[in-house]
Design a protein around this motif. Structure first.
Motif, PDB file in Angstrom:
ATOM      1  N   PRO A 166      18.717  38.383  91.241  1.00 27.44           N
ATOM      2  CA  PRO A 166      17.207  38.305  90.790  1.00 27.44           C
ATOM      3  C   PRO A 166      16.571  39.668  90.783  1.00 27.44           C
ATOM      4  CG  PRO A 166      18.065  37.181  93.033  1.00 27.44           C
ATOM      5  CD  PRO A 166      19.206  38.087  92.724  1.00 27.44           C
ATOM      6  N   ASP A 167      17.126  40.389  90.963  1.00 27.87           N
ATOM      7  CA  ASP A 167      16.532  42.101  90.539  1.00 27.87           C
ATOM      8  C   ASP A 167      16.815  42.347  89.375  1.00 27.87           C
ATOM      9  OD1 ASP A 167      19.087  42.470  91.339  1.00 27.87           O
ATOM     10  OD2 ASP A 167      18.420  44.366  92.397  1.00 27.87           O
ATOM     11  N   GLU A 168      17.522  41.700  88.408  1.00 24.68           N
ATOM     12  CA  GLU A 168      17.852  42.263  87.450  1.00 24.68           C
ATOM     13  C   GLU A 168      17.192  41.868  86.131  1.00 24.68           C
ATOM     14  OE1 GLU A 168      22.693  43.012  87.109  1.00 24.68           O
ATOM     15  OE2 GLU A 168      22.197  40.596  87.402  1.00 24.68           O
ATOM     16  N   ARG A 169      17.076  42.663  84.963  1.00 20.25           N
ATOM     17  CA  ARG A 169      15.925  42.407  83.869  1.00 20.25           C
ATOM     18  C   ARG A 169      17.003  41.842  82.858  1.00 20.25           C
ATOM     19  NH1 ARG A 169      12.572  47.174  81.611  1.00 20.25           N
ATOM     20  NH2 ARG A 169      11.156  46.225  83.233  1.00 20.25           N
ATOM     21  N   VAL A 170      16.558  40.537  82.274  1.00 22.64           N
ATOM     22  CA  VAL A 170      17.504  39.798  81.425  1.00 22.64           C
ATOM     23  C   VAL A 170      16.481  39.464  80.133  1.00 22.64           C
ATOM     24  CG1 VAL A 170      18.643  37.603  81.075  1.00 22.64           C
ATOM     25  CG2 VAL A 170      18.564  38.826  83.391  1.00 22.64           C
ATOM     26  N   ILE A 171      17.178  39.617  78.914  1.00 22.11           N
ATOM     27  CA  ILE A 171      16.772  39.365  77.721  1.00 22.11           C
ATOM     28  C   ILE A 171      17.420  38.215  77.211  1.00 22.11           C
ATOM     29  CG2 ILE A 171      15.874  40.447  75.366  1.00 22.11           C
ATOM     30  CD1 ILE A 171      14.887  41.871  77.922  1.00 22.11           C
TER      31      ILE A 171
ATOM     32  N   LEU B  88      14.050  34.610  88.966  1.00 24.31           N
ATOM     33  CA  LEU B  88      14.140  35.764  87.920  1.00 24.31           C
ATOM     34  C   LEU B  88      13.089  36.322  87.466  1.00 24.31           C
ATOM     35  CD1 LEU B  88      16.693  37.299  86.818  1.00 24.31           C
ATOM     36  CD2 LEU B  88      16.696  35.893  84.992  1.00 24.31           C
ATOM     37  N   PRO B  89      12.258  37.006  88.260  1.00 24.77           N
ATOM     38  CA  PRO B  89      11.108  37.483  87.821  1.00 24.77           C
ATOM     39  C   PRO B  89      11.018  38.467  86.533  1.00 24.77           C
ATOM     40  CG  PRO B  89      11.440  38.628  90.019  1.00 24.77           C
ATOM     41  CD  PRO B  89      12.564  37.462  89.530  1.00 24.77           C
ATOM     42  N   ASP B  90      12.015  38.896  86.207  1.00 20.99           N
ATOM     43  CA  ASP B  90      11.943  40.019  85.047  1.00 20.99           C
ATOM     44  C   ASP B  90      12.824  39.410  83.891  1.00 20.99           C
ATOM     45  OD1 ASP B  90      11.518  42.329  83.790  1.00 20.99           O
ATOM     46  OD2 ASP B  90      12.596  43.653  85.095  1.00 20.99           O
ATOM     47  N   LEU B  91      12.249  38.113  83.664  1.00 18.01           N
ATOM     48  CA  LEU B  91      12.875  37.276  82.496  1.00 18.01           C
ATOM     49  C   LEU B  91      12.025  37.498  81.153  1.00 18.01           C
ATOM     50  CD1 LEU B  91      15.239  35.561  81.261  1.00 18.01           C
ATOM     51  CD2 LEU B  91      13.721  33.617  82.262  1.00 18.01           C
ATOM     52  N   TRP B  92      12.878  38.012  80.056  1.00 13.40           N
ATOM     53  CA  TRP B  92      12.113  38.130  78.846  1.00 13.40           C
ATOM     54  C   TRP B  92      12.780  37.349  77.769  1.00 13.40           C
ATOM     55  CZ3 TRP B  92       7.739  41.370  78.941  1.00 13.40           C
ATOM     56  CH2 TRP B  92       7.683  42.166  79.983  1.00 13.40           C
ATOM     57  N   ILE B  93      11.909  36.830  76.669  1.00 12.17           N
ATOM     58  CA  ILE B  93      12.409  36.139  75.364  1.00 12.17           C
ATOM     59  C   ILE B  93      12.143  37.009  74.327  1.00 12.17           C
ATOM     60  CG2 ILE B  93      12.819  33.771  74.615  1.00 12.17           C
ATOM     61  CD1 ILE B  93      13.474  33.770  77.269  1.00 12.17           C
TER      62      ILE B  93
ATOM     63  N   LEU C 276       8.852  30.339  83.729  1.00 13.58           N
ATOM     64  CA  LEU C 276      10.053  30.285  83.524  1.00 13.58           C
ATOM     65  C   LEU C 276      10.766  30.984  84.764  1.00 13.58           C
ATOM     66  CD1 LEU C 276      12.560  28.495  82.576  1.00 13.58           C
ATOM     67  CD2 LEU C 276      12.808  29.855  80.686  1.00 13.58           C
ATOM     68  N   GLY C 277      10.706  32.304  84.481  1.00 13.00           N
ATOM     69  CA  GLY C 277      11.655  33.204  85.478  1.00 13.00           C
ATOM     70  C   GLY C 277      11.284  32.921  86.910  1.00 13.00           C
ATOM     71  N   ALA C 278       9.893  32.498  87.224  1.00 18.99           N
ATOM     72  CA  ALA C 278       9.747  32.338  88.808  1.00 18.99           C
ATOM     73  C   ALA C 278      10.496  30.934  89.024  1.00 18.99           C
ATOM     74  CB  ALA C 278       8.099  31.854  88.860  1.00 18.99           C
TER      75      ALA C 278
END
Length: 442
Positions: free
Chosen positions: A384-389, A107-112, A101-103
């Motif tokens: 794009p370089d941010e880590r998101v939860i 947003l490569p640093d996407l977490w659920i 989903l992040g790709a």
């Protein structure tokens, strides 16, 4: 070392109350209470020592410290006796790397954060373990509590019923009639709670349960009771712990009654004060367009707030027009440079279905948060370089009608964007193979 905590008025009064007192608002100004810890005592332990302690306990077998909540007992409810703790090893839920989903979203640093992977299928377990444990403590100390009760849109009732049943304490549930799923309704019924289905909405149930809670022999389990917030705040600590104590850039959370927004903030603020982290994330609260009082307030710069009559939404758990934790949530969002956005019914359903196609199985409320995530990326509020939860608040299995309804289209209706309806065919090998080949070639 012995640590202490007590209730304090959140409106700036000097009023304090012990945690085992049956009280929810300041008797002087009627403001909501919050739990105040002895931070000077907690600071006597170095930040690295706190981290080591939490790592040593995390998901281990020593009761109750293997719980994701009670492994942080000193920061949650240090005055509780361990023998009165009612735990189902809540917390410890999966932090899912949403790689595909992040790709798709850039947003490569996407977490659920999969809070629905818990005993009753929602994040409510994090707070309910603390609340029911406190009730058990009060009763053990001679307090006269006949029952614990809540108003609910489904998940709070399920969690309360399960924990109260485990503790042997009567539970009373007030639900809005025909506004919770069958799967949510059966949870308190199965756990033996007295379940009242009222001909009103959640706000109507909440008004009644608060009147009932004026009696000292009934204990209120809604998030107006800040003892529950103490358990819910451990989600922040657990997220950081799962990232080896690194802080994400953004946390996106669905908002209804808004206790979870303030809980999220409390966890981060406590870690910051103890030196466990050195910065705060930004917080985005996501609301359904049909139940959006916080979003409307945000649009005024939080200068105004008006309760609304929430309209029917697929995100039933956040179908709330008069959230009790509104002021705490606004204060939190200001501290975290937060934003509030909303999602339409189509947006939340499409977002949930899109993420499902990458391995998830989202509840509609997570769909609201995902829809807001997509909007924030499109507006370049998230880089794009941010880590998101993204906080997933409940298990998608609780909402089968939402899932089935999306993938079932009546004749003449326009298909949704991510429709994946079953294909009906005769039991013929050649026909089946032809259909499969055509599908794989598209």
């Amino acid at each position: 070392m012995n640590y202490d905590a007590h209730f304090r008025c959140s409106e700036g009064c000097d009023e304090n109350y012990p945690l085992n007192e049956v009280v929810y608002r300041c008797t002087k100004c009627h403001g909501l209470l919050e739990v105040q810890h002895d931070m000077n005592a907690l600071k006597q332990r170095k930040a690295d020592d706190w981290k080591s302690l939490f790592e040593k306990r995390y998901m281990r077998t020593q009761y109750p410290y293997g719980s994701g909540v009670w492994g942080k007992k000193e920061l949650v409810c240090p005055t509780l006796d361990n023998e009165n703790i009612v735990s189902m090893y809540e917390g410890g839920t999966n932090l899912f790397w949403a790689e595909r989903l992040g790709a798709q979203l850039g947003l490569p640093d996407l977490w659920i954060k999969q809070c629905g992977n818990s005993h009753t299928g929602s994040f409510k377990d994090l707070g309910m373990t603390v609340l029911v444990s406190m009730v058990k403590q009060i009763i053990a100390d001679g307090g006269d509590i006949r029952a614990v009760m809540c108003a609910s849109t489904g998940d709070t009732s399920a969690s309360l019923a399960a924990y109260a049943s485990a503790a042997g304490i009567p539970a009373i549930i007030l639900l809005p009639k025909a506004k919770v799923t069958r799967e949510q309704l059966i949870q308190p019924i199965a756990n033996g709670a007295m379940t009242l289905s009222l001909e009103t909405d959640f706000d109507g149930c909440m008004a009644i349960v608060q009147k009932l809670a004026a009696r000292k022999d009934f204990y209120l389990a809604n998030s107006i009771n800040s003892i529950r917030i103490e358990g819910q705040k451990t989600i922040s600590i657990e997220i950081v712990q799962q990232f080896d104590w690194e802080v994400p850039d953004w946390v996106i959370i669905p908002g209804g009654n808004l206790g979870n927004v303030s809980a999220l903030g409390l966890g981060f603020l406590m870690m910051l004060e103890l030196g466990i982290i050195d910065k705060l994330p930004r917080i985005a609260c996501a609301q359904a367009e049909r139940a959006n009082p916080l979003y409307r307030s945000y649009r005024t710069g939080f200068t105004e707030f008006r309760a609304i009559t929430a309209q029917p939404t697929q995100a039933t758990a956040i179908q709330i027009g008069n959230p009790v934790s509104i002021h705490r949530a606004i204060r939190t969002l200001k501290q975290f440079d937060g934003i509030v956005d909303q999602a339409s019914e189509e947006e939340l359903a499409d977002a949930a279905a899109r993420a499902d196609r990458t391995g998830l199985f989202n509840c509609p409320h997570t769909g609201v948060a995902l829809a807001v995530l997509i909007k924030m990326i499109e507006r370049r509020q998230i880089h794009p370089d941010e880590r998101v939860i993204v906080i997933s608040t409940a298990n998608g299995l609780k909402f089968p009608d939402f899932k089935v309804g999306y993938h079932h289209v009546a004749p003449g209706e326009p298909p949704p964007r991510y429709l994946n309806a079953p294909v009906e065919l005769p039991a013929d090998y050649d026909g089946v193979l032809q259909k499969i080949s055509a599908h794989l070639d598209t």
